[in-house]
Design a protein around this motif. Sequence first.
Motif, short mmCIF file in Angstrom:
data_model
loop_
_atom_site.label_atom_id
_atom_site.label_comp_id
_atom_site.label_asym_id
_atom_site.label_seq_id
_atom_site.Cartn_x
_atom_site.Cartn_y
_atom_site.Cartn_z
N GLY A 1 0.85 -1.20 0.00
CA GLY A 1 0.00 0.00 0.00
C GLY A 1 0.87 1.23 0.00
N ASP A 2 0.27 2.35 -0.31
CA ASP A 2 1.08 3.56 -0.39
C ASP A 2 0.95 4.40 0.85
OD1 ASP A 2 2.42 3.24 -2.82
OD2 ASP A 2 0.52 3.55 -3.87
N LEU B 1 -4.31 -0.49 10.66
CA LEU B 1 -4.54 -1.11 9.36
C LEU B 1 -4.51 -2.64 9.49
CD1 LEU B 1 -4.95 -0.20 6.41
CD2 LEU B 1 -2.48 -0.26 6.12
N LEU B 2 -3.56 -3.14 10.25
CA LEU B 2 -3.45 -4.59 10.43
C LEU B 2 -4.56 -5.12 11.33
CD1 LEU B 2 0.43 -4.79 10.71
CD2 LEU B 2 -0.95 -6.01 9.00
N ASP B 3 -4.89 -4.36 12.36
CA ASP B 3 -5.98 -4.74 13.26
C ASP B 3 -7.27 -5.00 12.48
OD1 ASP B 3 -5.19 -4.90 15.88
OD2 ASP B 3 -5.55 -2.79 16.34
N VAL C 1 -5.49 -2.24 1.06
CA VAL C 1 -4.39 -1.44 0.52
C VAL C 1 -4.33 -1.69 -0.99
CG1 VAL C 1 -2.94 -1.36 2.58
CG2 VAL C 1 -2.77 -3.32 1.03
N THR C 2 -3.75 -0.74 -1.68
CA THR C 2 -3.64 -0.89 -3.13
C THR C 2 -2.24 -1.36 -3.49
OG1 THR C 2 -5.14 0.96 -3.28
CG2 THR C 2 -4.10 0.26 -5.32
N ARG D 1 -6.25 -4.97 -2.08
CA ARG D 1 -6.04 -6.25 -1.38
C ARG D 1 -6.15 -6.01 0.11
NH1 ARG D 1 -1.28 -9.89 -2.84
NH2 ARG D 1 -2.75 -11.22 -1.74
N GLN D 2 -6.40 -7.10 0.83
CA GLN D 2 -6.40 -6.96 2.28
C GLN D 2 -4.97 -7.01 2.78
OE1 GLN D 2 -9.68 -9.88 3.05
NE2 GLN D 2 -10.37 -8.14 4.30
N VAL D 3 -4.70 -6.17 3.76
CA VAL D 3 -3.30 -5.90 4.08
C VAL D 3 -2.55 -7.10 4.65
CG1 VAL D 3 -3.80 -4.98 6.38
CG2 VAL D 3 -1.76 -4.21 5.17
#
Lengths: 454, 424
Positions: B175-176, B189-191, B196-197, B203-205
């Motif tokens: 992701g950016d 984000l991980l929780d 993310v791109t 996609r899922q991170v």
Amino acid sequence: MSDSQSTDFDPVAPNTGEEFEPVDVFDDSDDFDLRPGADSCYKCSTCDTNCPVAEVDDDFPGPKFQGPEQWRLKRRDDDPIDDSVMDCSNCMRCDNACPSGVGLSQMHNTARGEYVSEEMSTLSVEYVRNRLLANYRKSAWLASKVPRLANAAANFGPARWLGEKLLGVTGEREFPDFATETFTEWWAAQGGAAGSKERAREARERRGEPFDADKQVAYFHGCYAEYNTPEVAKALVRVYEHFGYEIVVPEQGCSGTPMFANGMLEDARRDAEVNVSSFADLVDEGYDAIASCTSCSMAIRQEYPELFDIDGIDDVAANTFESVEYLRIHEDLDGELADADVGDDLAAEFAYHAPCHARNQGLDRQAVELFGDLDGVGVEDVGDSCSGISGTYGWKAEKYETSMKIGDEMFDHMEAADGETGMTECPTCAMQMEHGTGYDVRHPLELLEAAVVE
Amino acid sequence: MAIESDVLVVGGGLAGLTSALAAARAGADTRLVSYKQSTLRHASGLVDVLGYTPDGDGPLVDPFDAIPDLPESHPYQTVGVETVREALALFDDAAPHYRGDHTDANALLPTHGGTVKPTARYPAGASAGVASDDRDTLLVGFEAMVDFDAPQAAAHLDAAGVPFDVRGATIRFPGDLRADAKLTRYAKLLDTNGTVTVDGHDRQVREALADRVKTELDGEERVGFPAILGDDDAAAVRDALADELGVAVFEVPMGPPSLPGLRLEDALFDALDEAGVSIETGNPVVDYDGGDRIEQVYVEKNGARIPNAADQYVLATGGLVGKGVESDREGVSEPIFECHVAHAADRYDWFADDVFGDHQFAQFGVAADDSLRPEAADGSTEFENLRAAGSVLGGYDFAAEKSGGGVSIATGYAAGRRAAEETR
């Protein structure tokens, strides 16, 4: 012993010798000298972990950058303030985080002020919109003259659409209702200060306290309790008079919170001067100042002395208290609540959210602790996330989504909590709680009134 | 009037929190006031008891075994080894996501610098990384996260002679995210396993991250990441990554701000809530009233002084770094109660010339009697109702001994329990 006596300590030139003169690193200016604060920052980044905006927004560089780093950067070539400073919501959580005592929110406030006065066109839609939002009190005053019309107009669909298209005020939110009677109108009808004195004396007599007890407070009601939720202000009056306090309600303007957050420091100063001058006289006479909105008390206690130099400002700050905190200090609230129970619609489970500006005053757990043993009532803390609205922030079309992303965690926690009524001290947090969950939201003073006032 | 409680604890670090928990569990109405947020978020999250002796011997295998030989002035000697064990039992109960209680022996944990540290308790998230385990290891760092240089940490571990092969790889986090994204941004984000791109695809991170790591895996049986793997739901993040990768996953503790520290803070605050402790953070205690006994202390909020009164007080404000002990060119002092802090009259004696030498400043703090009450210069008790805990106590060098967490827990527990007993 002095340095000169030490034998093997040999600091390197040039900072020794008689010719040494301290060099002015920075130009002379009348600006805030925030260097000591910037120097104290050792870049541990703990402030960044507290920033609700940075947690959801990839583009926001966070409080460490907005504060000490930006301050250093702009010293050199008068580099402009980075426009990301307008993405800070002024929740002030970074202040509470810094182990080094750096005045981060002060740095953000001054940087925002500089950005707005030097880099923003006063003709831009954003500026006009921000100025309107920051000076909420003015439109509220006008609206309060025709509350029913204002309520209808503000929430008239096409008007909201226009508000978004023309001004960038989000059409997603419903405007708060204006009360048909303002607090001060009600207060005047109650006989004002003279009426309060009489009622307080009766209460003291009933409580067996001396006739001439030194129980005098000056109430800063703020704009929201004046125009939108006078029931909060009325609850304060009844609770304080129940404990035998004589209340005065001096002339006052906006606390300045929405103006700080929008970088409108001149507007804020104008109102601060009014507030400080009316409260300073009362403080001189032995009054303490109390506020029912935690952003108002925060502004007077912290932001005023940080940003302005007005006669009496430090005295007013040192004698200002949040209204429930003040009672905790001076009255046996725990004892009174232990014998109390609550009937009617306030006998409920509450989902309590602590406003960020209560957090910095150390009040984020007060309501939960205070009402913990109150019969017939449950108060559950819904966690430490920010509500995300931050006053005018969540009203801006371009910030609305960020505001809701921040609020998401709170909404989830509220829905997971037992109660379906919210509770908070902050009027805009209350707006966000209602907006995100549909819950009714009450102020702790209302519950306190229901518990202790017959 | 004042805000009242039986026991008032001043300070929100490990010592203060343990002390408040011990007092509350012993039945006292307890209140904790802390200047700023808990300093645990600056801590690695590892809880050491004793890694080296004051003479520098070690790493020690069994810290409890070494405690009886410590100097008389050492806080562990003041409270005794049994109290250290009881205190750790309280900690284990309050922080169920910690490991290490199955043995008296120290565990050896890799640090983000690639050293190996002897520690008594460590988060479950770090447990697959212990250095006594001989599974081959891949350390993964992220380009934007310069605090953890995985190849360098791996090289250091290798040079330290760990009993496994270890290799480091640096990858881009999917992701950016901005180059200086906040720790909490990654964790959240991980929780939430957010989107993310990657190469134009959403996609899922967790999966996207595992895919990047897969390309680096070369038969290693475990993968270590910097400690950013989730905040509220760290175990789920770890499990998900381990599932995707088919190997064990662990976190390497990091410097401040530290997620393992934040998670420990959350666990301890939950325990305090459960025990009914009142907590207030954000403003300092600046002054007190009283003579032989402290009557009340003042919390200062921009000039407004809020009185807090209690029967018993615990001072857990930290050492020189935590500002519980202050120094200037003239002397060393404890700022709130002005308790005596022993120090040489000549400030050039406060430190040694050698960086890692025997610095006097490292042991600055108050001296305490058997009941942890601070003592004046003449050995008399400063206040009959004040106890001290954690690094505001002198007589030990936690940085050299690796004993900071253990002393805080042990003295916090002892001070809190004693204070509660006195209120009966």
